[in-house]
Scaffold this motif. Structure first.
Motif, PDB file in Angstrom:
ATOM      1  N   THR A  33       0.841  -1.196   0.000  1.00  0.00           N
ATOM      2  CA  THR A  33       0.000   0.000   0.000  1.00  0.00           C
ATOM      3  C   THR A  33       0.878   1.247   0.000  1.00  0.00           C
ATOM      4  OG1 THR A  33      -1.644  -1.224   1.259  1.00  0.00           O
ATOM      5  CG2 THR A  33      -1.884   1.157   1.200  1.00  0.00           C
ATOM      6  N   VAL A  34       1.847   1.251   0.899  1.00  0.00           N
ATOM      7  CA  VAL A  34       2.789   2.371   0.949  1.00  0.00           C
ATOM      8  C   VAL A  34       3.509   2.491  -0.388  1.00  0.00           C
ATOM      9  CG1 VAL A  34       4.974   3.086   1.977  1.00  0.00           C
ATOM     10  CG2 VAL A  34       3.094   2.329   3.436  1.00  0.00           C
ATOM     11  N   GLY A  35       3.975   1.360  -0.922  1.00  0.00           N
ATOM     12  CA  GLY A  35       4.668   1.376  -2.206  1.00  0.00           C
ATOM     13  C   GLY A  35       3.797   1.948  -3.306  1.00  0.00           C
ATOM     14  N   LEU A  36       2.526   1.536  -3.337  1.00  0.00           N
ATOM     15  CA  LEU A  36       1.626   2.015  -4.395  1.00  0.00           C
ATOM     16  C   LEU A  36       1.433   3.530  -4.290  1.00  0.00           C
ATOM     17  CD1 LEU A  36      -1.118  -0.791  -4.296  1.00  0.00           C
ATOM     18  CD2 LEU A  36       0.409  -0.298  -6.212  1.00  0.00           C
ATOM     19  N   ILE A  37       1.294   4.021  -3.063  1.00  0.00           N
ATOM     20  CA  ILE A  37       1.097   5.468  -2.899  1.00  0.00           C
ATOM     21  C   ILE A  37       2.363   6.221  -3.320  1.00  0.00           C
ATOM     22  CG2 ILE A  37       0.674   7.279  -1.188  1.00  0.00           C
ATOM     23  CD1 ILE A  37      -1.134   5.243   0.267  1.00  0.00           C
TER      24      ILE A  37
END
Ligand code: HEM
Ligand SMILES: [Cu+2]
Length: 614
Positions: free
Chosen positions: A216-220
């Motif tokens: 999730t962090v990576g996608l953001i």
């Protein structure tokens, strides 16, 4: 689709009323069926992508697909199969079965459950809509930076936002499963008596909670790199593309267990019933799932042996990767021991379960091979890897899921799936998988790279590619046989008893299909096999918790009144608002972002007020 629980005659209802009933439902069984049906639809789309890929690769120098379309197809194929097919099929079966298996009336948070489904559906549709809105994502299912961070169209943004939406769905669903299993087990259902399928679902839920934040962090961050000028992953601006790989694979490896642990659970339920003896090594199977869950977080960089992490890191990740074969092997031995000496009941679920074991062993062996860095350096990004993960994640996972479908179909729909068609489907699938994926080992070893759009004559690749493509057609045929079987069974299928397989877990103690509140009476749970106790005399007669208390049984607690929350449309409203906001982000429309978020707010307020009234 049956709606037996509803007294109003079907014929007098307009289809709109039926649709409304499903749209507003909070019943875990209906939600489970919607998950399964939606995931099967996505599976068919992902399968069609695979067939197109295989048609393109069937002969050398083929130009049936353009290179761009080819990239889009393999990216969407992988993404759809992982996130929109295999995962939600597990969630769907879990939704349907976990409350039944632990003797509960519903999930702990029925409205949240509906919200998860709608977020999953809309997230998936958002992803798919990219095909029509200017081109699908084309950076592969793991979207390596910097390619994914710098690609010119907004296709990768569709990928990011679609995965964020389905990620929220998965997180909420995981919380729901954990709370359900911890709090709603029937009296007497201790953790040590819980069906192994429930164990698999429980460990999977924890994996989701721990693994999803990383991606999730990576996608953001990826979204920021693409749209707001940050430089997390872009080397020219001082970023580090390997950071993306770490963030992705810290999620991505546990993800493969998220896909396979519930299926291990299915196999652990099917084998004892069809071998007509208790599962061998219950505790070992349960705890090896827990061990795999923990170890699964220590192996992620085996996907990165080739990026230059250095010998020490490579050796460490090789060791952990090989270690994880131990708890996996424990399961396989216990399954084989369960079959050993059993009086086997050769029905389709057993065929598929044994097929699963065979394919999983082959895929597991190539997995241990790839865990060796020198070998991986030769084989990474070749078709050998495609062969490996299609053995474990595809052949094994799909066969395991079908074992579950054939086993639980009568419970879910009240009629049997045809046995002869089931066996035909099994053989077509089993042969098809092997003909498709086995030659890919060889193609990889002689150097065929994965994600290759076309290839030259005379490399020695022609024959086996053609064979693999014919295998893929066979798999397609087997799926058609399944759909045909479903149709026939719905029209003319033999009515199923409540307990057609002589099962031992609680779902077989209620009607097929179960009523909205699941159980009128619950058998007393004093072992891992309450329904066998009931049938074969060791246990108590059919009784309610109240009777049990009256009889002074230690396990029983006073019954609680069955309270099922009313239907609600706020979950779909909330999910719709969030999806609108996601589309608004794609087209940079502040107005629609505000509108979407306002709708989200209405959904939250509505749900909160309903919860307060309940
Ligand atoms: C049903 C038959 C299937 C066939 C014939 C098939 C075929 C293929 C082929 C040929 C590729 C390689 C594309 C390339 O590297 O150029 C591929 C990639 C992939 N497949 Fe499948 N597949 C099937 C089912 C599945 C399923 C059920 C899954 C679920 C886990 C899956 C997951 C993947 C993934 C993750 C990739 C990698 C995509 C990427 O490189 O970004 N496949 N498949
Ligand atoms: Cu891995």
């Amino acid at each position: 689709m049956t709606t037996t629980a509803v007294p109003v005659p079907e014929t007098r209802r307009r289809w709109l009323a039926v649709a409304w009933e499903w749209i507003t439902t909070v019943d875990h069984k209906k939600i489970g069926l919607m998950y399964v049906a939606t995931a099967i639809a996505f599976f068919l789309i992902g399968g069609l992508d695979a067939l197109l890929i295989r048609l393109q690769l069937a002969r050398a120098e083929n130009t049936f697909l353009s290179p761009q379309l080819y990239n889009e197809l393999f990216t969407m194929h992988g993404t759809i199969m992982v996130f929109l097919a295999i995962m939600p099929l597990n969630v769907g079966l879990g939704n349907y079965l976990v409350p039944l298996m632990i003797g509960a009336n519903d999930m702990a948070f029925p409205r949240l459950n509906a919200l998860s489904y709608w977020l999953f559906l809309f997230g998936g549709l958002l992803l798919l809509s990219s095909f029509a809105l200017g081109g699908a994502p084309d950076a592969g299912w793991f979207a390596y930076a910097p390619l994914s961070a710098t690609s010119p169209t907004n296709a990768v943004d569709f990928w990011i936002l679609g995965l964020l939406l389905t990620g929220v769905a998965s997180t909420l669903g995981a919380i729901n499963f954990i709370v359900t299993v911890f709090n709603l087990r029937a009296p007497g259902m201790s953790f040590g008596r819980m069906p192994l399928f429930v164990w698999g679902q429980l460990v999977t839920a924890f994996l989701l909670i721990w693994a999803l934040p990383s991606v999730t962090v990576g996608l953001i961050m990826l979204y920021f790199d693409r749209n707001f000028g940050t430089a997390f992953f872009i080397p020219e601006r001082g970023g580090d593309p390997l950071l993306w790989q770490h963030l992705f694979w810290f999620f991505g490896h546990p993800e493969v267990y998220i896909m396979i642990l519930p299926i291990f659970g299915i196999i652990s339920e099917v084998l004892p019933v069809f071998a007509r003896k208790p599962i061998f090594g219950y505790a070992f199977i349960a705890y090896s799932s827990v061990a795999i869950g923990f170890l699964g977080f220590t192996v992620w960089a085996h996907h990165m042996f080739a990026v230059g992490m250095g010998p020490l890191a490579n050796a460490a990740f090789a060791a952990t990767s090989m270690l994880i074969a131990v708890p996996t092997g424990v399961k396989i031995f216990n399954w084989i021991a369960t079959l050993w000496g059993g009086s086997l009941n050769f029905k389709p679920p057993l065929y598929f379960a044994v097929g699963f074991i065979v394919m999983f062993i082959i895929g597991g062996i190539t997995g241990v091979m790839l865990a060796s860095p020198p070998l991986d350096l030769q084989l990474t990004d070749t078709y050998f890897v495609v062969a490996h993960f299609h053995y474990v994640l595809v052949s094994a996972a799909v066969l395991g899921l079908f074992a579950g479908f054939y086993y639980w179909w009568p419970k879910m729909f009240g009629h049997m799936l045809g046995e002869r068609l089931g066996k035909l489907q099994f053989w077509l699938m089993f042969i098809g998988f092997n003909v498709t994926f086995f030659p890919m080992h060889y193609l990889g070893m002689i150097g065929m790279p994965r994600r290759t759009w076309t290839y030259a004559h005379g490399l020695g690749w022609d024959t086996w590619n053609l064979v693999a493509s014919l295998g893929a057609l066979t798999i397609g045929l087997s799926v058609l046989v399944f759909l045909w079987n479903v149709w026939l069974s719905a029209r003319y299928g033999q009515r199923a008893d409540n307990d057609p397989w002589d099962g031992h877990t609680l779902e077989w103690a209620t009607t097929s299909p179960p009523p909205a509140h699941n159980f009128d009476r619950l058998p007393l749970i004093r072992s891992r096999r309450p329904v066998w106790d009931l049938k074969y005399g060791e246990g108590a007669p059919l009784t309610t918790p109240r009777d049990a208390v009256a009889a002074g049984r230690p396990e029983a607690e006073p019954p609680q009144a069955v309270h099922l929350p009313p239907p609600t449309f706020y979950p779909i409203v909330l999910a719709f608002g969030l999806t609108m906001a996601a589309y608004a982000l794609l087209y940079a429309s502040i107005l629609f972002i505000v509108l979407g978020l306002s709708i989200v707010f209405i959904g939250i307020a509505g749900l909160a007020s309903q919860a307060a009234r309940d």
